[in-house]
Motif scaffolding. Structure first.
Motif, PDB file in Angstrom:
ATOM      1  N   THR A 188       0.745  -1.270  -0.126  1.00  0.00           N
ATOM      2  CA  THR A 188       0.015   0.265  -0.104  1.00  0.00           C
ATOM      3  C   THR A 188       0.879   1.210  -0.086  1.00  0.00           C
ATOM      4  O   THR A 188       1.689   1.386   0.933  1.00  0.00           O
ATOM      5  CB  THR A 188      -0.838   0.051   1.332  1.00  0.00           C
ATOM      6  N   ALA A 189       0.824   2.124  -0.986  1.00  0.00           N
ATOM      7  CA  ALA A 189       1.668   3.274  -1.284  1.00  0.00           C
ATOM      8  C   ALA A 189       0.565   4.615  -0.925  1.00  0.00           C
ATOM      9  O   ALA A 189      -0.447   4.437  -1.262  1.00  0.00           O
ATOM     10  CB  ALA A 189       2.173   3.269  -2.508  1.00  0.00           C
ATOM     11  N   THR A 190       1.241   5.340  -0.460  1.00  0.00           N
ATOM     12  CA  THR A 190       0.224   6.578  -0.095  1.00  0.00           C
ATOM     13  C   THR A 190      -0.047   7.366  -1.507  1.00  0.00           C
ATOM     14  O   THR A 190      -1.285   7.878  -1.908  1.00  0.00           O
ATOM     15  CB  THR A 190       1.125   7.722   0.791  1.00  0.00           C
ATOM     16  N   THR A 191       0.906   7.662  -2.283  1.00  0.00           N
ATOM     17  CA  THR A 191       0.667   8.549  -3.580  1.00  0.00           C
ATOM     18  C   THR A 191       0.720   7.633  -4.779  1.00  0.00           C
ATOM     19  O   THR A 191       1.456   6.563  -4.755  1.00  0.00           O
ATOM     20  CB  THR A 191       1.650   9.609  -3.776  1.00  0.00           C
ATOM     21  N   GLY A 192       0.169   8.099  -5.904  1.00  0.00           N
ATOM     22  CA  GLY A 192       0.230   7.623  -7.193  1.00  0.00           C
ATOM     23  C   GLY A 192       1.686   7.370  -7.671  1.00  0.00           C
ATOM     24  O   GLY A 192       2.013   6.360  -8.378  1.00  0.00           O
ATOM     25  N   MET A 193       2.521   8.297  -7.540  1.00  0.00           N
ATOM     26  CA  MET A 193       4.017   8.257  -7.816  1.00  0.00           C
ATOM     27  C   MET A 193       4.440   7.041  -7.245  1.00  0.00           C
ATOM     28  O   MET A 193       5.579   6.500  -8.008  1.00  0.00           O
ATOM     29  CB  MET A 193       4.705   9.458  -7.879  1.00  0.00           C
ATOM     30  N   ILE A 194       4.625   6.879  -5.887  1.00  0.00           N
ATOM     31  CA  ILE A 194       5.134   5.913  -5.198  1.00  0.00           C
ATOM     32  C   ILE A 194       4.736   4.546  -5.640  1.00  0.00           C
ATOM     33  O   ILE A 194       5.512   3.596  -5.908  1.00  0.00           O
ATOM     34  CB  ILE A 194       5.097   5.894  -3.798  1.00  0.00           C
ATOM     35  N   ALA A 195       3.282   4.367  -5.777  1.00  0.00           N
ATOM     36  CA  ALA A 195       2.778   3.219  -6.374  1.00  0.00           C
ATOM     37  C   ALA A 195       3.172   2.829  -7.744  1.00  0.00           C
ATOM     38  O   ALA A 195       3.621   1.612  -7.937  1.00  0.00           O
ATOM     39  CB  ALA A 195       1.104   3.208  -6.533  1.00  0.00           C
ATOM     40  N   ASP A 196       3.569   3.668  -8.530  1.00  0.00           N
ATOM     41  CA  ASP A 196       3.973   3.635 -10.096  1.00  0.00           C
ATOM     42  C   ASP A 196       5.301   2.878 -10.005  1.00  0.00           C
ATOM     43  O   ASP A 196       5.560   2.132 -10.729  1.00  0.00           O
ATOM     44  CB  ASP A 196       4.117   4.974 -10.767  1.00  0.00           C
ATOM     45  N   MET A 197       6.389   3.541  -9.088  1.00  0.00           N
ATOM     46  CA  MET A 197       7.642   3.131  -8.994  1.00  0.00           C
ATOM     47  C   MET A 197       7.596   1.544  -8.368  1.00  0.00           C
ATOM     48  O   MET A 197       8.219   0.688  -9.006  1.00  0.00           O
ATOM     49  CB  MET A 197       8.349   3.847  -7.955  1.00  0.00           C
ATOM     50  N   ALA A 198       6.867   1.407  -7.442  1.00  0.00           N
ATOM     51  CA  ALA A 198       6.576   0.004  -6.771  1.00  0.00           C
ATOM     52  C   ALA A 198       6.084  -1.032  -7.812  1.00  0.00           C
ATOM     53  O   ALA A 198       6.598  -1.921  -7.868  1.00  0.00           O
ATOM     54  CB  ALA A 198       5.640   0.004  -5.652  1.00  0.00           C
ATOM     55  N   GLU A 199       5.070  -0.591  -8.660  1.00  0.00           N
ATOM     56  CA  GLU A 199       4.846  -1.679  -9.590  1.00  0.00           C
ATOM     57  C   GLU A 199       5.882  -1.890 -10.700  1.00  0.00           C
ATOM     58  O   GLU A 199       5.883  -3.086 -11.196  1.00  0.00           O
ATOM     59  CB  GLU A 199       3.652  -1.114 -10.484  1.00  0.00           C
ATOM     60  N   ASN A 200       6.597  -0.953 -11.193  1.00  0.00           N
ATOM     61  CA  ASN A 200       7.742  -0.954 -12.174  1.00  0.00           C
ATOM     62  C   ASN A 200       8.701  -1.642 -11.703  1.00  0.00           C
ATOM     63  O   ASN A 200       9.271  -2.647 -12.309  1.00  0.00           O
ATOM     64  CB  ASN A 200       8.263   0.244 -12.614  1.00  0.00           C
ATOM     65  N   ILE A 201       9.256  -1.733 -10.416  1.00  0.00           N
ATOM     66  CA  ILE A 201      10.144  -2.647  -9.971  1.00  0.00           C
ATOM     67  C   ILE A 201       9.811  -4.198  -9.218  1.00  0.00           C
ATOM     68  O   ILE A 201      10.650  -4.911  -9.432  1.00  0.00           O
ATOM     69  CB  ILE A 201      10.977  -1.606  -8.546  1.00  0.00           C
ATOM     70  N   GLY A 202       8.499  -3.907  -8.705  1.00  0.00           N
ATOM     71  CA  GLY A 202       8.042  -5.083  -8.256  1.00  0.00           C
ATOM     72  C   GLY A 202       7.514  -6.233  -9.333  1.00  0.00           C
ATOM     73  O   GLY A 202       7.827  -7.303  -9.166  1.00  0.00           O
TER      74      GLY A 202
END
Length: 294
Positions: free
Chosen positions: A25-39
């Motif tokens: 669970t990420a607070t912002t969309g920018m962090i979620a985008d990073m997590a999806e790309n790396i994960g």
């Protein structure tokens, strides 16, 4: 079976995400985008704050608290971006992994205003690259069996980050230096300005929790007239009232002033659109600024 292979199989079996994706669970969309790309396929990412949401003022809902409590990893920006969620994140950190992506940055790279850190690190691809490398280390720490996949995903994404940075430098470098003045609703673009040699002026400070007043409008109006600024910009997650008032004030004494377009600052665009990803968001901003200021 070799000892090394046996150990790898054992680690994979013991990993809580051996057969299911890690819930992030990420607070912002920018962090979620990073997590999806790396994960990649090994993570299932949820963002609490969607398009048009101002993280400076955001308060967690009951649904958010459920998502946070059910997450295997909680990601936030840090540097007081999620100011109203700080207490919630602190409490959760005693029970599950909570990671601030800004913690990967050297302290000297963090800008501050009146000793308050500027949290808008995603505006500089070079800094966001460091944040991504930090997240890569965190994912490997929590899920060693998928380390090679995380590294490969990160390498592919970081190449895109570097390409974006080089392209932005070229686009913004084509604007005559005296015309590189970016006027927006709040001071969210300082890292962007530092990265690309753009002078940044905001009506409000680094947090939208601070109010602007008549003195702020007067200060920025005088700069616009003196520097012959061609356009000013609205932000997608901030009320446009201040920018419109500023425009009216300039036009009363100095003729026409354009609204150069809408920029994405504290939130990305709608999911599924080009601006709904971090790279697309930055590309949109660069194109919009370059077109209006050239």
């Amino acid at each position: 079976m070799s000892g090394k292979l046996l150990l790898a199989c054992l680690l994979f079996t013991l990993s809580p995400w051996a057969s299911a994706a890690m819930k992030i669970t990420a607070t912002t969309g920018m962090i979620a985008d990073m997590a999806e790309n790396i994960g990649g396929p090994h993570v299932e990412v949820t963002a609490l704050m969607g398009p048009g949401i101002d993280p400076h003022l955001y308060k967690a809902t009951a649904g958010d608290l459920r998502r946070l409590q059910q997450a295997d990893l909680i990601l936030h920006n840090g540097l007081h971006l999620e100011g109203k969620m700080a207490e919630v994140l602190e409490r959760l950190a005693t029970r599950r992994p909570v990671y601030a992506v800004s913690s990967a940055l050297p302290r000297e790279r963090v800008l501050a205003s009146r000793e308050v850190p500027d949290p808008h690190i995603w505006m500089d691809p070079g800094l966001w690259r460091l944040a991504g490398e930090g997240l890569l280390r965190k994912l490997i720490e929590l899920d060693p069996p998928h380390a090679d996949d995380y590294r490969a995903n990160a390498e592919a994404w970081l190449k895109k980050v570097d390409a974006l940075d080089a392209w932005a430098r070229k686009e913004l470098g084509a604007i005559p230096p005296r015309q590189r003045v970016l006027v927006t609703a709040h001071d969210a673009f300082r890292y962007f300005g530092q990265a690309y040699d753009v002078e940044v002026v905001g009506l409000q400070g680094i947090s939208t929790a601070t109010e602007f007043g008549l003195n702020d409008i007067k200060r920025v109006r005088e700069l616009i007239i003196e520097r012959k600024v061609k356009a000013i910009f609205i932000e997608s997650s901030v009320s446009g009232k201040g920018v419109q008032a500023l425009r009216e004030g300039v036009e009363k004494v100095n003729g026409k002033l354009a609204i150069g377009g809408i920029l994405y600052s504290d939130a990305m665009g709608e999911p599924g659109t080009h601006e709904g990803a971090w790279i697309g968001m930055l590309e949109h901003n660069v194109r919009t600024i370059a077109r209006a200021l050239k």
